[in-house]
Write a protein that holds these residues in place. Structure first.
Motif, short mmCIF file in Angstrom:
data_model
loop_
_atom_site.label_atom_id
_atom_site.label_comp_id
_atom_site.label_asym_id
_atom_site.label_seq_id
_atom_site.Cartn_x
_atom_site.Cartn_y
_atom_site.Cartn_z
N UNK A 113 6.21 5.75 0.74
CA UNK A 113 7.36 5.04 1.28
C UNK A 113 8.62 5.89 1.10
N UNK A 114 9.47 5.95 2.15
CA UNK A 114 10.75 6.66 2.10
C UNK A 114 11.79 5.82 2.82
N UNK A 115 13.03 5.89 2.37
CA UNK A 115 14.06 5.13 3.08
C UNK A 115 14.38 5.80 4.42
N UNK B 163 3.67 7.58 7.50
CA UNK B 163 4.45 7.19 6.34
C UNK B 163 5.16 5.88 6.64
N UNK B 164 5.69 5.25 5.61
CA UNK B 164 6.39 3.97 5.82
C UNK B 164 7.83 4.06 5.36
N UNK B 165 8.70 3.39 6.13
CA UNK B 165 10.08 3.16 5.72
C UNK B 165 10.31 1.65 5.71
N UNK B 166 11.56 1.22 5.86
CA UNK B 166 11.86 -0.21 5.76
C UNK B 166 11.18 -1.01 6.86
N UNK B 167 10.80 -2.26 6.53
CA UNK B 167 10.07 -3.11 7.46
C UNK B 167 10.84 -3.38 8.74
N UNK B 168 12.18 -3.39 8.66
CA UNK B 168 12.98 -3.79 9.81
C UNK B 168 13.36 -2.61 10.71
N UNK B 169 12.61 -1.53 10.64
CA UNK B 169 12.89 -0.37 11.49
C UNK B 169 12.92 -0.78 12.96
N UNK C 110 13.29 9.81 5.44
CA UNK C 110 11.90 9.90 5.89
C UNK C 110 11.67 11.01 6.90
N UNK C 111 12.69 11.39 7.66
CA UNK C 111 12.50 12.44 8.68
C UNK C 111 12.07 13.75 8.05
N UNK C 112 12.63 14.10 6.88
CA UNK C 112 12.24 15.34 6.20
C UNK C 112 10.76 15.34 5.87
N UNK C 113 10.26 14.23 5.29
CA UNK C 113 8.85 14.15 4.90
C UNK C 113 7.95 14.15 6.11
N UNK D 299 0.80 -1.22 0.00
CA UNK D 299 0.00 0.00 0.00
C UNK D 299 0.84 1.28 0.00
N UNK D 300 1.78 1.41 0.91
CA UNK D 300 2.54 2.66 1.02
C UNK D 300 3.47 2.87 -0.16
N UNK D 301 3.99 1.79 -0.72
CA UNK D 301 4.82 1.93 -1.91
C UNK D 301 3.97 2.30 -3.12
#
Length: 768
Positions: free
Chosen positions: A700-702, A722-728, A706-709, A693-695
């Motif tokens: 999705x941001x790496x 927002x979403x970043x990598x699954x292993x956050x 992602x902090x900027x967005x 969904x987010x992609x």
């Protein structure tokens, strides 16, 4: 009001699934009746309720829709322990023939382990004879001594007599012909079941009349035999295995079935035998593969120091509420945690062994527990204010509690086997071939075998007794078990089954339902009408499969509420559902009442998806490692995508589980093997990420950007997801939050900054 989270994640509540159809796909052999196709052509005509007359088909008509690898003949029950099996033939056996190439006895349904029969051929009578082996293959013997006296055919629960050639013509058969048989004993065999309880495996079985104790054995399946590695005598009708080391199991198995050699994953089994006061034994029960539950059994917590410190946070409100746990199959799952805030303690760094960088300082230490396990951890907070500590700890507790569901059991409806040859209860020989009612509607019956479809069609009509004399393969109890559970989970219009009881002699299956036929029929019609209405409303011409899937997921999130009252009622009654909450476990709850638990969401999604022309199944297993749960897989872009509409229905972490690849979904959704026939389990997989969904929606941001967005959006609207990598990780999340605080200049609003993360989805909000 939709579900609300605060801080490090408030997740939806979960509830035990009860009983939650899929058309044949190009790469997976899942069949359904050709006369009951899923509605198609939505881009040309809207769906209409075009009711046609019900029709009657025969069992043979039904079986023609399915391919099999073998054929079954009438089973033989209660052969004597030393009985010689005679196989008359009407052709001349070649002098050089290997007799067992024509007929042989096996102890497994795959015909890979011969029972060791003594094979001979009598020229005078033209008969192949199979006598019991001198040393049974299935013999309960350890390296040190025999568990019971070895004799005759041995103690297997079921034997498989296989013919590979036509006994009349001598021509090789395309598929082996199998006759299932059992060996008579004074005690009936137990039926073994299991559940994961408090992070341990619990085996249980029904009482066997005349038994004074039971022997639970751990068995390794070799190429030619079963090796009984160890056993334990049990007086009760259950055994909770907290530490298998004490049982002296084979060196390849260490703590709780964790194997070092992945090549051996499917070789280990558990079985139970009943013993009477004279030491006589029953045949062994069905065997449970250790590999079938190792992915559900926790082994150890990860990210943990030798001193047990599992997490370190700058502030109380940055303590995570999930921990990675390694399971016994080597996979890792995110479990929820509970903090013992009542016993939080302030200490000096020098008072604990764990070393932090920098100078000695005062720390806040909390004990924490991984839910559903016996794992205890330590969490540390580096910076805290004693004047607000109590308030912050209370908020932490509320937040972590809100993120949890509640564990239950998934072994219902209960299944029991009766082995009583009571002639007066036996049915008369059928005068004609059995017939089946095929409903004249647009709602398919899911099945991957003729037996599964036969069972489903009868249960859809609320039949209390199902005659299985046309299905000799039902004598294989494991196959029957699989077929029953596939039928009830994959056909949501079966609205609740309490129990199954199968008599191997009479071949009758008795079923107890949660409601009578009239009530089920009434609700079935309401559900069908609503499904057709909804699909006609939300599915438009020209939609792609992904657009249909998204539309159905969105519809359920818009109209349904999770039924917390049903959850609480079940918790109070040991997960026996009160009749007033029954609908919340079926598609009726979400579709008609607009409220339900996960089983209702998953069942509703499946019905809507099928009517929209999608292939869909219900999946069962655990959420967060230990919470019984149901969700869906949908066939999109040649993959079976994971969709959990129950938990997508979340304001802050919306659609976190929409089209996840398996590598991510497996961190929180642990599948069992009960929702589909074992021969199909594992074929439903997904690796691509493009449809996530987010992609797909460019959210999705790496991790580095992602902090900027996040900062821009939270300044604009006060809230962001927002979403970043699954292993956050928790540490990475903390760094990102600190960066957002700096970039958005939120230093004076820290007491109102709320948020959380889950599988890379980050939610932040500044409360008014």
């Amino acid at each position: 009001m939709k579900k609300k989270i605060a801080l490090l994640l408030c997740f939806v509540f979960v509830m035990q699934l009860l009983f939650v159809s899929c058309k044949k796909t190009p790469d997976v052999d899942v069949s359904q009746s050709k006369d009951n196709e899923i509605t198609k052509g939505l881009d040309e005509d809207s769906i209409q309720d075009k009711r046609v007359e019900d029709k009657i088909i025969t069992v043979n008509d039904l079986k023609k829709n399915y391919s099999t690898t073998e054929t079954y003949t009438e089973p033989l029950y209660g052969l004597s322990k030393n009985e010689v099996i005679s196989c008359p033939i009407e052709f001349t056996l070649p002098e050089s023939a290997e007799i067992t190439d024509y007929a042989n006895v096996y102890v497994d349904s795959n015909l890979t382990i011969p029972a060791g029969a003594e094979a001979s051929y009598d020229n005078n009578t033209q008969t192949i004879k199979l006598a019991p082996p001198k040393s049974p293959v299935y013999k309960p013997v350890t390296n040190m001594f025999s568990i019971v006296k070895n004799e005759g055919w041995g103690y297997a629960n079921t034997y498989y007599l296989a013919y590979f050639y036509d006994l009349k013509t001598g021509e090789k058969l395309e598929k082996p012909q199998i006759t299932i048989f059992t060996v008579e004993r004074d005690l009936k065999s137990p039926f073994l079941k299991y559940e994961i309880k408090d992070g341990n495996i619990r085996y249980y079985w029904d009482e066997v009349p005349g038994a004074v104790e039971y022997i639970l054995s751990f068995v390794k399946k070799d190429d030619t035999q079963f090796d009984f590695l160890s056993f334990k005598k049990v007086k009760d009708l259950e055994h909770v295995d907290k530490d298998i080391i004490e049982m002296g199991v084979h060196k390849l198995i260490n703590f709780k079935y964790r194997l070092n050699n992945d090549d051996d994953l499917d070789l280990y089994y558990v079985t139970v035998m009943a013993i009477d006061k004279d030491g006589n034994a029953s045949n062994a029960s069905n065997m449970i593969s250790i590999d079938s539950f190792r992915n559900q059994l926790p082994y150890r917590a990860l990210s943990q120091s030798e001193e047990g410190v599992s997490s370190i946070a700058d502030k109380i409100n940055l303590l995570g509420n999930r921990r990675l746990v390694e399971m016994c199959d080597g996979s890792t799952v995110l479990y929820t945690v509970t903090y013992d805030i009542e016993n939080a303690r302030i200490t000096q760094l020098s008072d604990i062994v764990f070393k932090l960088e920098g100078e000695d300082r005062t720390l806040l230490v909390l004990d924490s527990f991984i839910d559903g396990t016996d794992l205890k951890l330590i969490s540390i907070v580096k910076n805290f204010d004693e004047t607000t500590m109590e308030k912050e700890l209370k908020l932490l507790y509320e937040q972590t509690e809100a993120s949890k569901g509640n564990a239950g059991v998934t072994n219902k409806p209960e299944f029991t086997v009766v082995e009583e040859n009571n002639q007066k209860d036996s049915p008369k020989n059928p005068s004609k071939e059995s017939e089946i009612v095929v409903k004249g509607d647009n709602f398919p019956v899911f099945a991957s075998s003729a037996l599964s479809e036969y069972l489903a069609r009868h249960m859809l009509l609320n039949e209390e007794t199902i005659d299985l004399r046309d299905f000799s393969e039902a004598a294989d109890i494991d196959l029957l078990w699989d077929s029953l559970y596939e039928a009830i989970y994959q056909n949501p219009l079966i609205l609740g089954v309490s129990s199954f009881q199968y008599n191997r002699f009479t071949k009758m299956l008795n079923i107890e339902y949660e409601q009578d036929r009239a009530e089920q029929e009434k609700k079935q019609e309401e559900i069908k009408k609503e499904v057709l209405r909804v699909v006609n409303d939300i599915i438009t011409p020209g939609m792609t499969d992904i657009e249909k899937e998204y539309a159905i997921n969105q519809y359920l999130c818009d109209i349904a509420e999770y039924d917390n009252a049903a959850l609480e009622n079940a918790m109070e009654n040991d997960y026996i559902v009160d009749s007033s909450f029954r609908d919340s476990f079926t598609p009726y709850g979400v579709l008609i009442n607009k409220t339900g638990v996960c089983a209702s969401y998953a069942a509703a999604f499946k019905l809507l998806a099928e009517q929209a022309g999608l292939n869909c199944i219900v999946v069962t297993g655990n959420l967060n490692g230990n919470l019984p749960h149901a969700w869906n897989r949908v066939f999109v872009d040649n993959e079976w995508k994971t969709v959990d509409s129950t938990n997508n229905d979340n304001e802050e972490l919306f659609n976190a589980l929409l089209n996840l690849p398996d590598k991510a979904a497996a961190k929180v959704l642990v599948e069992d093997d009960r929702y589909i026939l074992n021969q199909k389990y594992g074929e439903f997989t997904s690796v691509m990420e493009e449809a996530e969904y987010y992609r797909a929606s460019n959210q999705y941001f790496n991790k580095s950007t992602i902090a900027d967005s996040l900062a821009k959006e939270i300044l604009a609207s006060g809230t962001v997801t927002l979403r970043t990598d699954y292993d956050l990780s928790d540490e990475e999340f903390q760094d990102i939050v600190m960066s957002v605080i700096e970039r958005a200049k939120l230093e004076d609003k820290l007491d109102r900054l709320m948020g959380g993360h889950w599988l890379g989805v980050i939610y932040l909000s500044v409360e008014d």
